[in-house]
Structures are given as C-alpha cells and as structure tokens.
Design a protein around this motif. Structure first.
Motif, PDB file in Angstrom:
ATOM      1  N   ASP A 123      17.186  30.135  -2.499  1.00 40.94           N
ATOM      2  CA  ASP A 123      18.230  29.510  -2.005  1.00 40.94           C
ATOM      3  C   ASP A 123      18.383  28.027  -1.360  1.00 40.94           C
ATOM      4  O   ASP A 123      17.607  28.292  -0.456  1.00 40.94           O
ATOM      5  CB  ASP A 123      19.311  30.576  -0.884  1.00 40.94           C
ATOM      6  N   ILE A 124      18.940  27.033  -1.440  1.00 42.96           N
ATOM      7  CA  ILE A 124      18.568  25.607  -1.258  1.00 42.96           C
ATOM      8  C   ILE A 124      19.826  25.259  -0.432  1.00 42.96           C
ATOM      9  O   ILE A 124      20.798  25.424  -0.666  1.00 42.96           O
ATOM     10  CB  ILE A 124      18.275  24.723  -2.213  1.00 42.96           C
ATOM     11  N   ARG A 125      19.511  24.352   0.449  1.00 45.09           N
ATOM     12  CA  ARG A 125      20.648  23.761   1.527  1.00 45.09           C
ATOM     13  C   ARG A 125      20.008  22.213   1.631  1.00 45.09           C
ATOM     14  O   ARG A 125      19.069  21.957   1.580  1.00 45.09           O
ATOM     15  CB  ARG A 125      20.641  24.394   2.537  1.00 45.09           C
ATOM     16  N   CYS A 126      21.104  21.355   1.862  1.00 49.19           N
ATOM     17  CA  CYS A 126      20.665  20.083   2.121  1.00 49.19           C
ATOM     18  C   CYS A 126      21.461  19.615   3.315  1.00 49.19           C
ATOM     19  O   CYS A 126      22.640  20.113   3.740  1.00 49.19           O
ATOM     20  CB  CYS A 126      20.970  19.052   1.192  1.00 49.19           C
ATOM     21  N   ARG A 158       8.797  13.033   1.219  1.00 50.26           N
ATOM     22  CA  ARG A 158       7.441  13.849   1.383  1.00 50.26           C
ATOM     23  C   ARG A 158       7.553  14.955  -0.061  1.00 50.26           C
ATOM     24  O   ARG A 158       6.578  15.371  -0.632  1.00 50.26           O
ATOM     25  CB  ARG A 158       7.772  15.066   2.462  1.00 50.26           C
ATOM     26  N   ASP A 159       8.823  15.484  -0.476  1.00 50.33           N
ATOM     27  CA  ASP A 159       8.813  16.218  -1.867  1.00 50.33           C
ATOM     28  C   ASP A 159      10.140  15.616  -2.506  1.00 50.33           C
ATOM     29  O   ASP A 159      11.186  15.472  -2.074  1.00 50.33           O
ATOM     30  CB  ASP A 159       9.167  17.699  -1.344  1.00 50.33           C
ATOM     31  N   LEU A 160       9.935  15.887  -3.624  1.00 48.87           N
ATOM     32  CA  LEU A 160      11.114  15.540  -4.725  1.00 48.87           C
ATOM     33  C   LEU A 160      11.203  16.442  -5.606  1.00 48.87           C
ATOM     34  O   LEU A 160      10.357  16.834  -6.434  1.00 48.87           O
ATOM     35  CB  LEU A 160      10.506  13.932  -5.432  1.00 48.87           C
ATOM     36  N   TYR A 161      12.329  17.024  -5.916  1.00 45.11           N
ATOM     37  CA  TYR A 161      12.749  18.209  -6.937  1.00 45.11           C
ATOM     38  C   TYR A 161      13.717  17.473  -7.879  1.00 45.11           C
ATOM     39  O   TYR A 161      14.687  16.934  -7.382  1.00 45.11           O
ATOM     40  CB  TYR A 161      13.108  19.503  -6.368  1.00 45.11           C
ATOM     41  N   VAL A 162      13.461  17.883  -9.173  1.00 46.38           N
ATOM     42  CA  VAL A 162      14.620  17.608 -10.199  1.00 46.38           C
ATOM     43  C   VAL A 162      15.124  18.902 -10.669  1.00 46.38           C
ATOM     44  O   VAL A 162      14.293  19.724 -11.086  1.00 46.38           O
ATOM     45  CB  VAL A 162      14.083  16.795 -11.344  1.00 46.38           C
ATOM     46  N   GLY A 195      22.924  21.541 -15.226  1.00 43.65           N
ATOM     47  CA  GLY A 195      22.812  22.909 -15.045  1.00 43.65           C
ATOM     48  C   GLY A 195      23.028  23.439 -13.748  1.00 43.65           C
ATOM     49  O   GLY A 195      23.723  22.750 -12.806  1.00 43.65           O
ATOM     50  N   PRO A 196      22.398  24.403 -13.291  1.00 43.13           N
ATOM     51  CA  PRO A 196      22.577  25.229 -12.215  1.00 43.13           C
ATOM     52  C   PRO A 196      21.796  24.037 -11.061  1.00 43.13           C
ATOM     53  O   PRO A 196      20.775  23.686 -11.232  1.00 43.13           O
ATOM     54  CB  PRO A 196      21.981  26.504 -12.170  1.00 43.13           C
ATOM     55  N   VAL A 197      22.394  24.139  -9.751  1.00 44.68           N
ATOM     56  CA  VAL A 197      21.823  23.446  -8.644  1.00 44.68           C
ATOM     57  C   VAL A 197      20.952  24.557  -7.892  1.00 44.68           C
ATOM     58  O   VAL A 197      21.218  25.242  -6.942  1.00 44.68           O
ATOM     59  CB  VAL A 197      22.758  23.038  -7.649  1.00 44.68           C
ATOM     60  N   SER A 198      19.626  24.782  -8.512  1.00 42.71           N
ATOM     61  CA  SER A 198      19.060  25.808  -8.015  1.00 42.71           C
ATOM     62  C   SER A 198      17.503  25.439  -8.520  1.00 42.71           C
ATOM     63  O   SER A 198      17.146  24.623  -9.458  1.00 42.71           O
ATOM     64  CB  SER A 198      19.104  27.182  -8.576  1.00 42.71           C
ATOM     65  N   LEU A 199      16.511  25.998  -7.799  1.00 39.60           N
ATOM     66  CA  LEU A 199      15.126  25.976  -7.959  1.00 39.60           C
ATOM     67  C   LEU A 199      14.337  27.326  -7.973  1.00 39.60           C
ATOM     68  O   LEU A 199      14.865  27.999  -7.030  1.00 39.60           O
ATOM     69  CB  LEU A 199      14.407  24.946  -6.966  1.00 39.60           C
ATOM     70  N   ALA A 200      13.524  27.641  -8.829  1.00 39.42           N
ATOM     71  CA  ALA A 200      12.592  28.641  -8.797  1.00 39.42           C
ATOM     72  C   ALA A 200      11.249  28.449  -8.444  1.00 39.42           C
ATOM     73  O   ALA A 200      10.827  27.310  -8.754  1.00 39.42           O
ATOM     74  CB  ALA A 200      12.991  29.529 -10.142  1.00 39.42           C
ATOM     75  N   LEU A 201      10.376  29.345  -7.709  1.00 40.30           N
ATOM     76  CA  LEU A 201       9.135  28.932  -7.462  1.00 40.30           C
ATOM     77  C   LEU A 201       8.220  29.243  -8.739  1.00 40.30           C
ATOM     78  O   LEU A 201       7.347  28.437  -9.070  1.00 40.30           O
ATOM     79  CB  LEU A 201       8.548  30.077  -6.360  1.00 40.30           C
ATOM     80  N   ASN A 202       8.804  30.294  -9.555  1.00 40.79           N
ATOM     81  CA  ASN A 202       8.094  30.335 -10.881  1.00 40.79           C
ATOM     82  C   ASN A 202       8.978  31.357 -11.546  1.00 40.79           C
ATOM     83  O   ASN A 202      10.095  31.933 -11.177  1.00 40.79           O
ATOM     84  CB  ASN A 202       6.509  31.125 -10.541  1.00 40.79           C
ATOM     85  N   SER A 203       8.585  31.750 -12.943  1.00 43.32           N
ATOM     86  CA  SER A 203       9.364  32.337 -13.652  1.00 43.32           C
ATOM     87  C   SER A 203       9.724  33.808 -13.389  1.00 43.32           C
ATOM     88  O   SER A 203      10.895  34.259 -13.864  1.00 43.32           O
ATOM     89  CB  SER A 203       8.894  32.184 -15.161  1.00 43.32           C
ATOM     90  N   SER A 204       8.840  34.293 -12.467  1.00 40.65           N
ATOM     91  CA  SER A 204       9.149  35.793 -12.199  1.00 40.65           C
ATOM     92  C   SER A 204       9.682  36.005 -10.975  1.00 40.65           C
ATOM     93  O   SER A 204      10.026  37.276 -10.580  1.00 40.65           O
ATOM     94  CB  SER A 204       7.792  36.504 -12.282  1.00 40.65           C
TER      95      SER A 204
END
Length: 268
Positions: free
Chosen positions: A179-182, A147-151, A165-174
C-alpha cells in the motif's frame, strides 16, 4: 495536377507562409507533399517554410508534415508533437509546481509533457521519493534530486511513452502489492471545466484518479488552452484537488467554480 496560377507564382514568400499557416490551422494535420501540391511549390520550399513557422510557434513541425497548434485537444498526439506545444506555458507551470515540492517528500507524477517539465524543474531538490508512469522521467530528471524512483508497471502506450495500469508496487512476485501513499500528486490533465478534470483516455483517467486518491495533497496541472473544456473520461470532480496550476487566470465563471470547490489557483 493543375498548374499554379500566375498570381500564386508571383506571391512573396512571406505571403505564402501566411497562407500556409492559415491552411494548416484550417486542416489541422497535413503532409509536406500535400502542401507542395496545394501551393504549387517544391517540397524543399515547403520544408523550409514549415521549419520557420515551427520556430515562430505558428505550427508544430512533425516528421513528414505539420499540425496546427489549435488542433482539437481531444485527439491523442505523439509525444514529439506535444513536446513542442505551449512550451513556455508548461515551463511556467513546472516552476510553480516545483515550489510545492518539499525536499525529502514523496511525490507522484503522471504521464505527459507538463509533468516532464516538472521533473526537470526539480533539479535543485534533494532526497525525493518519486513514483510515476511517465517513461521519460527516469532519463530526464536529475539523479541528484531523488533518493528512490519507481515506475508503475502496466501496458506501455508508445504514443505517450507511458504505462497504463494499477497504481501499485510489489516487492516481488510472491508478495501482495504494498500500500503506497504520497505527500503530493502532480497530475497533468487534458481539460478542466466546472464539472471537474478530464482526459481523452479511459485507462489514463483511472490511473490519474488513483494517484489522487493516494495523495495527501493534489495539484492539477493544465495550461490555459485546456480550461473551459471537457474530454471523454472524467478523472475526479473539482473539489478533489487542492491546487490548479495554470499559466493564466481562468475565466470569472471558472474561477468561481474553483473557489466554490475549495481549489487554490496558482498562476505565474
């Protein structure tokens, strides 16, 4: 250059190829030109011999030469080489790993050819959310599976075609990182011994450990050539994984250590 001896000139091709395979295994990494000079035959002959030995799984053909299948696991190899090593074993591991993945779940996959095999094995899954630092997965995985794929972002390692790099994702630069879990982290490592799971690159080890920390369950993926070895950087101790998926049963000593750590070993 010293002329080939009469005995060498009369040697049957099958005998030469056996000698060639033994030489590559001893040296580890060679070029076509070096082999042609060593065996006193043409470059075209060496290329044909290497192509056949590669098909037989005796050596790994590379651009301009070959490497031994027994080359030190601590040495970083290009992805083109690793894709052709322990292929059958990785596919067995991938099929078992795919059975742990439930439709609709969230999974993390790290870089590597074993996790790339897992991505292909997920073709019959549906509605997955996948996060990875493996740059090959978006092109290899079936679009019907997720459904969703993130790199994950970070520095790109061209040798392994992955980010570090860090295991993190941001919605935008600001905004701050989310916080993500799997549900399940599928982590391929370079080595497994009684002290834990390890790899040759410090940045990779840090990223893999973070994936484990963010997972409800963790499956370590390692073919049998990686068991009983230890590399430069430890990822996590044995007990921080729930499963070890490999192609052969570990040694009695290794099996005992895994059992004591509460790790379930899954084999074909």
């Amino acid at each position: 250059m010293e002329a080939p001896s009469p005995a060498r000139g009369r040697r049957l091709p099958a005998g030469r190829k056996a000698d060639l395979a033994a030489y590559v295994d001893e040296v580890g990494r060679v070029t076509v030109a070096d082999l042609a000079a060593h065996f006193g035959v043409s470059i075209d002959t060496i290329r044909r011999d290497l192509d056949q030995l590669d098909r037989e799984g005796v050596v790994v053909r590379t651009h301009g030469g070959a490497v031994s299948t027994a080359e030190s696991p601590g040495r970083d190899r290009g992805l083109d080489v690793r894709l052709r090593m322990q292929v059958a074993e990785k596919e067995k591991i991938a099929r078992i790993a795919a059975e742990l993945v439930e439709d609709g779940s969230v999974i993390m996959l790290n870089a590597g050819t074993t996790t790339l095999a897992v991505a292909r094995a997920l073709r019959n899954h549906r509605n997955l959310t996948i996060a990875t630092n493996n740059l090959r997965i978006p092109a290899e995985i079936s679009p019907n599976a997720f459904r969703d794929l993130y790199v994950f972002g970070g520095a790109v390692r061209t040798l392994t075609q992955a980010t570090t790099g860090p295991v993190s994702l941001a919605l935008n630069s600001s905004t701050p990182d989310v916080d993500i879990r799997c549900d399940l982290a599928l982590v391929a490592v370079g080595a497994v011994d009684e002290t834990g799971y390890s790899t040759s690159n410090l940045g990779d080890a840090t990223m893999m450990a973070e994936m484990v920390r963010r997972a409800d369950r963790t499956a370590i993926l390692a073919d049998s050539t990686k068991l009983g070895r230890r590399l430069f950087a430890q990822v996590v101790p044995l007990e921080q994984a729930d499963y070890l998926i490999t192609d052969e049963q570990p040694s009695p000593e290794m099996s005992a250590a895994l059992a004591a750590a509460g790790v379930e070993v899954l084999t074909p």
